[in-house]
Design a protein around this motif. Sequence first.
Motif, mmCIF file in Angstrom:
data_model
loop_
_atom_site.group_PDB
_atom_site.id
_atom_site.type_symbol
_atom_site.label_atom_id
_atom_site.label_comp_id
_atom_site.label_asym_id
_atom_site.label_seq_id
_atom_site.Cartn_x
_atom_site.Cartn_y
_atom_site.Cartn_z
ATOM 1 N N TYR A 205 6.007 1.916 -0.618
ATOM 2 C CA TYR A 205 5.918 0.360 -0.351
ATOM 3 C C TYR A 205 6.292 -0.721 -1.226
ATOM 4 C CZ TYR A 205 3.752 1.943 4.191
ATOM 5 O OH TYR A 205 3.053 1.934 5.320
ATOM 6 N N ASP A 206 7.105 -1.771 -0.717
ATOM 7 C CA ASP A 206 7.666 -2.379 -1.691
ATOM 8 C C ASP A 206 6.233 -3.934 -1.623
ATOM 9 O OD1 ASP A 206 10.030 -2.508 1.149
ATOM 10 O OD2 ASP A 206 10.073 -1.144 -1.469
ATOM 11 N N HIS A 207 5.601 -4.175 -1.195
ATOM 12 C CA HIS A 207 4.303 -5.466 -1.501
ATOM 13 C C HIS A 207 3.267 -4.448 -0.420
ATOM 14 C CE1 HIS A 207 8.070 -7.194 -1.833
ATOM 15 N NE2 HIS A 207 8.494 -7.745 -0.695
ATOM 16 N N TRP A 208 1.932 -4.738 -1.727
ATOM 17 C CA TRP A 208 0.687 -5.069 -1.263
ATOM 18 C C TRP A 208 0.181 -5.677 -1.375
ATOM 19 C CZ3 TRP A 208 -1.339 0.213 0.114
ATOM 20 C CH2 TRP A 208 -0.445 1.275 -0.592
ATOM 21 N N GLY A 209 -1.225 -5.960 -0.524
ATOM 22 C CA GLY A 209 -1.986 -7.440 -0.900
ATOM 23 C C GLY A 209 -2.970 -6.306 -1.846
ATOM 24 N N GLN A 210 -3.904 -7.624 -2.142
ATOM 25 C CA GLN A 210 -4.412 -7.377 -2.656
ATOM 26 C C GLN A 210 -5.933 -7.246 -2.564
ATOM 27 O OE1 GLN A 210 -4.605 -10.495 -1.335
ATOM 28 N NE2 GLN A 210 -7.017 -10.718 -0.399
ATOM 29 N N GLY A 211 -5.944 -6.657 -1.154
ATOM 30 C CA GLY A 211 -7.528 -5.666 -0.411
ATOM 31 C C GLY A 211 -7.972 -6.982 0.110
ATOM 32 N N THR A 212 -8.917 -6.463 1.059
ATOM 33 C CA THR A 212 -10.236 -7.532 1.943
ATOM 34 C C THR A 212 -11.827 -5.815 1.978
ATOM 35 O OG1 THR A 212 -11.098 -8.470 3.269
ATOM 36 C CG2 THR A 212 -9.554 -6.971 4.005
ATOM 37 N N GLN A 213 -12.990 -6.257 1.476
ATOM 38 C CA GLN A 213 -13.660 -5.273 1.335
ATOM 39 C C GLN A 213 -14.171 -5.976 2.963
ATOM 40 O OE1 GLN A 213 -15.647 -3.670 -0.600
ATOM 41 N NE2 GLN A 213 -16.470 -2.576 0.702
ATOM 42 N N VAL A 214 -14.168 -3.926 3.473
ATOM 43 C CA VAL A 214 -14.806 -3.950 4.715
ATOM 44 C C VAL A 214 -16.037 -3.172 4.483
ATOM 45 C CG1 VAL A 214 -15.203 -2.984 6.568
ATOM 46 C CG2 VAL A 214 -12.771 -4.021 6.024
ATOM 47 N N THR A 215 -17.436 -3.376 4.734
ATOM 48 C CA THR A 215 -18.772 -2.820 4.485
ATOM 49 C C THR A 215 -19.516 -2.483 5.947
ATOM 50 O OG1 THR A 215 -18.881 -3.616 2.320
ATOM 51 C CG2 THR A 215 -21.190 -2.632 3.408
ATOM 52 N N GLN B 176 7.736 -16.641 -4.386
ATOM 53 C CA GLN B 176 6.865 -15.714 -4.924
ATOM 54 C C GLN B 176 6.267 -15.169 -3.425
ATOM 55 O OE1 GLN B 176 2.860 -16.173 -6.347
ATOM 56 N NE2 GLN B 176 2.524 -14.265 -7.059
ATOM 57 N N LEU B 177 6.800 -13.542 -3.609
ATOM 58 C CA LEU B 177 6.234 -12.157 -2.571
ATOM 59 C C LEU B 177 4.640 -12.104 -2.571
ATOM 60 C CD1 LEU B 177 10.265 -10.651 -2.804
ATOM 61 C CD2 LEU B 177 9.281 -13.093 -1.934
ATOM 62 N N GLN B 178 4.206 -12.574 -1.557
ATOM 63 C CA GLN B 178 2.823 -11.786 -1.665
ATOM 64 C C GLN B 178 2.552 -11.444 0.293
ATOM 65 O OE1 GLN B 178 0.876 -15.712 -2.492
ATOM 66 N NE2 GLN B 178 -0.639 -14.529 -3.660
ATOM 67 N N LEU B 179 1.270 -10.555 0.030
ATOM 68 C CA LEU B 179 0.634 -10.044 1.075
ATOM 69 C C LEU B 179 -0.440 -10.719 1.023
ATOM 70 C CD1 LEU B 179 2.293 -6.613 2.080
ATOM 71 C CD2 LEU B 179 2.741 -8.594 3.454
ATOM 72 N N VAL B 180 -1.692 -11.650 1.983
ATOM 73 C CA VAL B 180 -2.602 -11.535 1.875
ATOM 74 C C VAL B 180 -3.010 -10.983 2.909
ATOM 75 C CG1 VAL B 180 -4.232 -13.445 1.300
ATOM 76 C CG2 VAL B 180 -2.392 -13.544 0.464
ATOM 77 N N GLU B 181 -4.641 -10.085 2.242
ATOM 78 C CA GLU B 181 -5.721 -9.359 3.886
ATOM 79 C C GLU B 181 -7.002 -10.847 3.915
ATOM 80 O OE1 GLU B 181 -4.342 -5.814 1.054
ATOM 81 O OE2 GLU B 181 -4.304 -7.693 0.665
ATOM 82 N N SER B 182 -7.147 -10.774 5.192
ATOM 83 C CA SER B 182 -8.736 -11.273 4.978
ATOM 84 C C SER B 182 -9.303 -10.628 6.456
ATOM 85 C CB SER B 182 -8.494 -12.768 5.335
ATOM 86 O OG SER B 182 -7.436 -12.858 6.128
#
Length: 127
Positions: free
Chosen positions: A114-124, A1-7
Motif C-alpha cells: 500500500y502507498d499510504h497508511w493511517g495512524q490507526g484507531t483503537q477498538v476495544t 501533505q498526503l495523509q489518511l486519518v482514521e476515526s
Amino acid sequence: QLQLVESGGGLVQPGGSLRLSCAASGFTLDYYAIGWFRQAPGKEREGVSCISSSGGSTAYADSVKGRFTVSRDNAKNTVYLQMNGLKPEDTAVYYCAAEAFSGVVTKNCEGWDYDHWGQGTQVTVSS
C-alpha cells in the motif's frame, strides 16, 4: 501533505457496533483502493476488508464476513467500515491504507504494498 486519518474507534460491549472512518487529505481517493487492517497486541497485522476505487467490489476476511461492511463516499474523500456484532476478539488497532489501483479487488488485497497508511484507531470490545 498526503495523509489518511482514521476515526471512530472506542470501547464497546460485545454485540455492539462501531463505524470507523478513513479520511484522506492532500490527495483524492477516487483512484485508490482502500484496505482495512487490524493488529492486536502480540499478534501480526491482518487484513480485514478492502474496497475498490469505485466501490463496486469488496472483499472481507472470513472472521468478519457478515458482520463488517466497507463502503466509501468519494465525494467526501472518505471510506467507512461499519462493524456490527462486535466480539472481544475484534479488539485491535484498526488501520486504513490506500493503494493506487482502479480494478476489481479480491481477498489478495491483504498482501498489496500500500502507498499510504493511517495512524490507526483503537477498538476495544469488552464488557
